[in-house]
Design a protein around this motif. Structure first.
Motif, mmCIF file in Angstrom:
data_model
loop_
_atom_site.group_PDB
_atom_site.id
_atom_site.type_symbol
_atom_site.label_atom_id
_atom_site.label_comp_id
_atom_site.label_asym_id
_atom_site.label_seq_id
_atom_site.Cartn_x
_atom_site.Cartn_y
_atom_site.Cartn_z
ATOM 1 N N UNK A 177 0.852 -1.188 0.000
ATOM 2 C CA UNK A 177 0.000 0.000 0.000
ATOM 3 C C UNK A 177 0.892 1.244 0.000
ATOM 4 N N UNK A 178 0.566 2.196 -0.870
ATOM 5 C CA UNK A 178 1.325 3.438 -0.976
ATOM 6 C C UNK A 178 2.452 3.394 -1.984
ATOM 7 N N UNK A 179 2.725 2.236 -2.574
ATOM 8 C CA UNK A 179 3.796 2.141 -3.569
ATOM 9 C C UNK A 179 3.249 2.420 -4.969
ATOM 10 N N UNK A 180 4.182 2.769 -5.854
ATOM 11 C CA UNK A 180 3.850 3.176 -7.215
ATOM 12 C C UNK A 180 4.344 2.140 -8.219
ATOM 13 N N UNK A 181 3.530 1.906 -9.240
ATOM 14 C CA UNK A 181 3.916 1.073 -10.376
ATOM 15 C C UNK A 181 4.073 1.998 -11.574
ATOM 16 N N UNK A 182 5.137 1.796 -12.341
ATOM 17 C CA UNK A 182 5.345 2.548 -13.588
ATOM 18 C C UNK A 182 5.228 1.577 -14.754
ATOM 19 N N UNK A 183 4.420 1.950 -15.741
ATOM 20 C CA UNK A 183 4.312 1.194 -16.985
ATOM 21 C C UNK A 183 5.097 1.947 -18.042
ATOM 22 N N UNK A 184 5.900 1.228 -18.810
ATOM 23 C CA UNK A 184 6.705 1.818 -19.884
ATOM 24 C C UNK A 184 6.331 1.152 -21.197
ATOM 25 N N UNK A 185 5.935 1.958 -22.171
ATOM 26 C CA UNK A 185 5.596 1.407 -23.480
ATOM 27 C C UNK A 185 6.885 1.219 -24.274
ATOM 28 N N UNK A 186 7.406 -0.021 -24.233
ATOM 29 C CA UNK A 186 8.641 -0.375 -24.926
ATOM 30 C C UNK A 186 8.389 -0.886 -26.332
ATOM 31 N N UNK A 187 7.149 -0.840 -26.774
ATOM 32 C CA UNK A 187 6.803 -1.426 -28.069
ATOM 33 C C UNK A 187 6.765 -0.369 -29.169
ATOM 34 N N UNK A 188 6.406 -0.818 -30.353
ATOM 35 C CA UNK A 188 6.299 0.088 -31.501
ATOM 36 C C UNK A 188 4.856 0.518 -31.745
ATOM 37 N N UNK A 189 3.938 0.094 -30.859
ATOM 38 C CA UNK A 189 2.519 0.428 -31.030
ATOM 39 C C UNK A 189 1.972 1.117 -29.781
ATOM 40 N N UNK A 190 0.836 1.758 -29.924
ATOM 41 C CA UNK A 190 0.173 2.451 -28.831
ATOM 42 C C UNK A 190 -0.503 1.437 -27.904
ATOM 43 N N UNK A 191 -0.451 1.704 -26.590
ATOM 44 C CA UNK A 191 -1.114 0.874 -25.585
ATOM 45 C C UNK A 191 -1.803 1.774 -24.570
ATOM 46 N N UNK A 192 -2.598 1.155 -23.679
ATOM 47 C CA UNK A 192 -3.145 1.850 -22.517
ATOM 48 C C UNK A 192 -2.951 0.962 -21.288
ATOM 49 N N UNK A 193 -3.110 1.568 -20.129
ATOM 50 C CA UNK A 193 -3.178 0.860 -18.851
ATOM 51 C C UNK A 193 -4.506 1.307 -18.254
ATOM 52 N N UNK A 194 -5.492 0.405 -18.262
ATOM 53 C CA UNK A 194 -6.853 0.804 -17.925
ATOM 54 C C UNK A 194 -7.463 -0.149 -16.896
ATOM 55 N N UNK A 195 -7.906 0.428 -15.779
ATOM 56 C CA UNK A 195 -8.647 -0.326 -14.766
ATOM 57 C C UNK A 195 -9.942 0.432 -14.515
ATOM 58 N N UNK A 196 -10.811 0.356 -15.503
ATOM 59 C CA UNK A 196 -12.088 1.059 -15.446
ATOM 60 C C UNK A 196 -13.141 0.175 -16.106
ATOM 61 N N UNK A 197 -14.079 -0.365 -15.325
ATOM 62 C CA UNK A 197 -15.098 -1.255 -15.892
ATOM 63 C C UNK A 197 -15.907 -0.615 -17.020
ATOM 64 N N UNK A 198 -16.047 0.704 -16.994
ATOM 65 C CA UNK A 198 -16.798 1.407 -18.040
ATOM 66 C C UNK A 198 -16.118 1.308 -19.405
ATOM 67 N N UNK A 199 -14.829 1.062 -19.420
ATOM 68 C CA UNK A 199 -14.057 0.992 -20.671
ATOM 69 C C UNK A 199 -13.927 -0.433 -21.214
ATOM 70 N N UNK A 200 -14.289 -1.424 -20.408
ATOM 71 C CA UNK A 200 -14.061 -2.829 -20.775
ATOM 72 C C UNK A 200 -15.243 -3.438 -21.516
ATOM 73 N N UNK A 201 -14.940 -4.304 -22.485
ATOM 74 C CA UNK A 201 -15.970 -5.095 -23.159
ATOM 75 C C UNK A 201 -16.225 -6.396 -22.405
ATOM 76 N N UNK A 202 -15.191 -6.901 -21.730
ATOM 77 C CA UNK A 202 -15.296 -8.168 -21.006
ATOM 78 C C UNK A 202 -15.165 -7.912 -19.509
ATOM 79 N N UNK A 203 -16.064 -8.507 -18.730
ATOM 80 C CA UNK A 203 -16.035 -8.332 -17.278
ATOM 81 C C UNK A 203 -14.707 -8.776 -16.671
ATOM 82 N N UNK A 204 -14.130 -9.842 -17.215
ATOM 83 C CA UNK A 204 -12.896 -10.385 -16.642
ATOM 84 C C UNK A 204 -11.662 -9.505 -16.893
ATOM 85 N N UNK A 205 -11.825 -8.461 -17.673
ATOM 86 C CA UNK A 205 -10.687 -7.570 -17.947
ATOM 87 C C UNK A 205 -10.364 -6.645 -16.780
#
Length: 141
Positions: A63-91
């Protein structure tokens, strides 16, 4: 020319003057800038790949720690934890009382950070690659 300015009037003299200053200060200027961790360093770094995966796909933080995501790829990505944005419940899974988060579109080379304040399991996904299973998990203890 003033003596102090003359020390910087050529690349060779500039380098010598800089090295002299570093030695005078005991190397602390450069060592402090490159070796000492800052208070804002993330606890974990997660990469985003061309194979549509988060690497590693599961991480543990406190608790209180930070995670950093780095896009190391050649394509666009997102980091999303929002049920409103998901098509599948398990996402998406969020602990009770936790806030949603969404990096927005991250072009290659961009980073996103999130600090986790609520313990529990967070399941997140990449919006454009949800269909191919680009999902990850953060366990906050």
């Amino acid at each position: 020319m003033l003596p102090i300015l003359r020390a910087f009037d050529s690349p060779r003299r500039s380098l010598r003057a800089l090295l002299g200053l570093v030695l005078l200060l005991g190397g602390s200027v450069l060592l402090g800038a490159t070796l000492a961790p800052s208070a804002t360093d993330p606890a974990v770094v997660v990469g985003m790949t061309n194979t549509m995966t988060y690497t590693p796909d599961t991480v543990r933080v406190e608790v209180g720690e930070t995670v950093r995501w780095e896009n190391n790829s050649a394509v666009m990505h997102t980091v999303t934890a929002d049920p409103e944005e998901a098509f599948k419940d398990e996402s998406v899974t969020l602990p009770d009382g936790a806030s949603t988060f969404n990096s927005g579109n991250m072009d290659p080379g961009q980073t996103f950070e999130h600090t986790f304040e609520t313990p529990g399991t967070y399941r997140y996904f990449c919006i454009p690659h949800e269909a191919v299973g680009m999902r990850g998990t953060v366990i906050v203890e």
